[in-house]
Motif scaffolding. Structure first.
Motif, PDB file in Angstrom:
ATOM      1  N   ALA A 199     -13.187  -3.871  -3.817  1.00 22.13           N
ATOM      2  CA  ALA A 199     -14.554  -2.881  -3.846  1.00 22.13           C
ATOM      3  C   ALA A 199     -15.612  -3.503  -3.849  1.00 22.13           C
ATOM      4  CB  ALA A 199     -14.230  -2.107  -4.829  1.00 22.13           C
TER       5      ALA A 199
ATOM      6  N   TYR B 275      -7.258   2.311   4.765  1.00 24.67           N
ATOM      7  CA  TYR B 275      -6.776   2.221   3.304  1.00 24.67           C
ATOM      8  C   TYR B 275      -7.883   1.222   2.856  1.00 24.67           C
ATOM      9  CZ  TYR B 275      -2.562   4.394   4.629  1.00 24.67           C
ATOM     10  OH  TYR B 275      -1.576   5.505   5.083  1.00 24.67           O
TER      11      TYR B 275
ATOM     12  N   ASP C 105      -6.759  -7.226  -7.944  1.00 24.54           N
ATOM     13  CA  ASP C 105      -5.919  -6.126  -7.369  1.00 24.54           C
ATOM     14  C   ASP C 105      -5.292  -7.028  -6.123  1.00 24.54           C
ATOM     15  OD1 ASP C 105      -5.851  -4.491  -9.241  1.00 24.54           O
ATOM     16  OD2 ASP C 105      -7.645  -3.370  -8.149  1.00 24.54           O
TER      17      ASP C 105
ATOM     18  N   ARG D  25     -15.706  -8.974  -1.752  1.00 22.37           N
ATOM     19  CA  ARG D  25     -15.207  -8.646  -0.474  1.00 22.37           C
ATOM     20  C   ARG D  25     -15.611  -9.453   0.595  1.00 22.37           C
ATOM     21  NH1 ARG D  25     -16.737  -3.818  -0.511  1.00 22.37           N
ATOM     22  NH2 ARG D  25     -18.561  -3.575   0.785  1.00 22.37           N
TER      23      ARG D  25
ATOM     24  N   SER E 109      -4.828  -7.612  -2.275  1.00 25.83           N
ATOM     25  CA  SER E 109      -5.579  -7.324  -1.354  1.00 25.83           C
ATOM     26  C   SER E 109      -5.308  -8.009   0.158  1.00 25.83           C
ATOM     27  CB  SER E 109      -7.191  -8.058  -1.417  1.00 25.83           C
ATOM     28  OG  SER E 109      -7.340  -9.417  -1.114  1.00 25.83           O
TER      29      SER E 109
ATOM     30  N   GLN F 112      -8.875   0.316  -0.167  1.00 22.49           N
ATOM     31  CA  GLN F 112      -8.537  -0.558  -1.299  1.00 22.49           C
ATOM     32  C   GLN F 112      -7.605  -1.865  -0.885  1.00 22.49           C
ATOM     33  OE1 GLN F 112      -6.922   2.600  -0.225  1.00 22.49           O
ATOM     34  NE2 GLN F 112      -5.017   2.660  -0.740  1.00 22.49           N
TER      35      GLN F 112
ATOM     36  N   LYS G 180      -8.320  -8.045 -14.227  1.00 20.69           N
ATOM     37  CA  LYS G 180      -7.969  -6.903 -13.310  1.00 20.69           C
ATOM     38  C   LYS G 180      -6.616  -6.977 -12.778  1.00 20.69           C
ATOM     39  CE  LYS G 180     -11.648  -7.542 -10.775  1.00 20.69           C
ATOM     40  NZ  LYS G 180     -12.814  -7.598  -9.617  1.00 20.69           N
TER      41      LYS G 180
ATOM     42  N   LEU H 189       0.995  -1.246  -0.038  1.00 22.82           N
ATOM     43  CA  LEU H 189      -0.007  -0.142   0.187  1.00 22.82           C
ATOM     44  C   LEU H 189       0.869   1.348   0.196  1.00 22.82           C
ATOM     45  CD1 LEU H 189      -2.811  -0.982   2.582  1.00 22.82           C
ATOM     46  CD2 LEU H 189      -3.033  -0.784   0.068  1.00 22.82           C
TER      47      LEU H 189
END
Length: 233
Positions: free
Chosen positions: A84, A78, A156, A89, A158, A80, A149, A25
């Motif tokens: 999302a 954060y 992304d 999630r 995570s 992200q 993605k 991050l």
């Protein structure tokens, strides 16, 4: 500034998780390495960790223990750090929690040892079942949520990827045979700059934990070019 107390990079699987998330991050934090030579709470850690374990995160007067709780705390600032999409999630939280609480047979048989390069070998039934379930999770998350993605579980990077990072090292270092899609995810994780930075830190360490190093012998001993110099028996 955040302060993160972590154990030895070669061995401390729990410490890797919040460290790689914060690093990914781009969060500025003070890294404080401490010696971890065994399992379970240690009174030497009590001055900075209420439960005697690492990792431990300090944010001013706030102290957070346990790797998943630390990652959740970071994600509050954060967002992200989680997918999302609400459905993605929810699944990410589920598999992160499953990793945090489970797979004891794999953990016991293959302690994290970033320097190790074992030949590998047949897996005991309980370990084989753990490996199969992890591969199932990886392949399911990638097929349902990653799309185009990115290369990680939900596209992304995570918290879910951070939680599985120690297993990635175990599969690589103990030369565990994986199905193609799980192997591709393993390789993508190993290519992550933060994983490579963690490995460089592990290679610089000179401390040996005999119990962890001895596990290498169960998996065919070191491969040629092995990084690890085993502690004396």
């Amino acid at each position: 500034m955040l302060t993160l107390y972590i154990g030895n990079k070669n061995y401390s699987s729990w410490s890797l998780r919040p460290w790689i998330l914060l690093t990914h991050l781009g969060v500025t934090f003070l890294e404080v390495p401490v010696q971890v030579c065994g399992r379970g709470p240690n009174d030497t850690h009590r001055p900075y960790s209420d439960n005697g374990l690492v990792p431990a995160l300090h944010d001013g007067d706030i102290q957070v223990s346990e790797s998943l709780a630390i990652c959740e705390y970071v994600a509050e600032q954060y967002p992200q750090a989680w997918p999302a999409d609400r459905h993605a999630r929810a699944v990410a939280r589920s598999v992160a929690s499953e990793m945090h609480a489970g797979f004891g047979s794999l953990r016991g048989a293959m302690p994290m040892n970033v320097k190790a390069r074992a030949h590998g070998g047949p897996l005991p039934a309980a370990v084989k079942a753990d490996v199969a379930r992890i591969c199932e999770i990886w392949e399911d998350c990638r097929s349902r949520f990653a799309g185009n993605k990115g290369p990680y579980l939900f596209g992304d990077f995570s918290v879910a990827d951070a939680m599985f990072a120690p297993v990635v090292w175990r599969f690589f270092c103990y030369n565990v045979d994986l199905p193609p899609r799980a192997a591709a995810y393993r390789d993508a994780m190993l290519d992550h700059p933060a994983m490579q930075a963690w490995e460089r830190g592990a290679l610089e360490e000179t401390i040996h934990v005999a119990q962890s190093d001895a596990a290498l012998a169960q998996w065919g001993g070191p491969r040629e070019g092995n990084y690890l110099v085993l502690a004396a028996a």
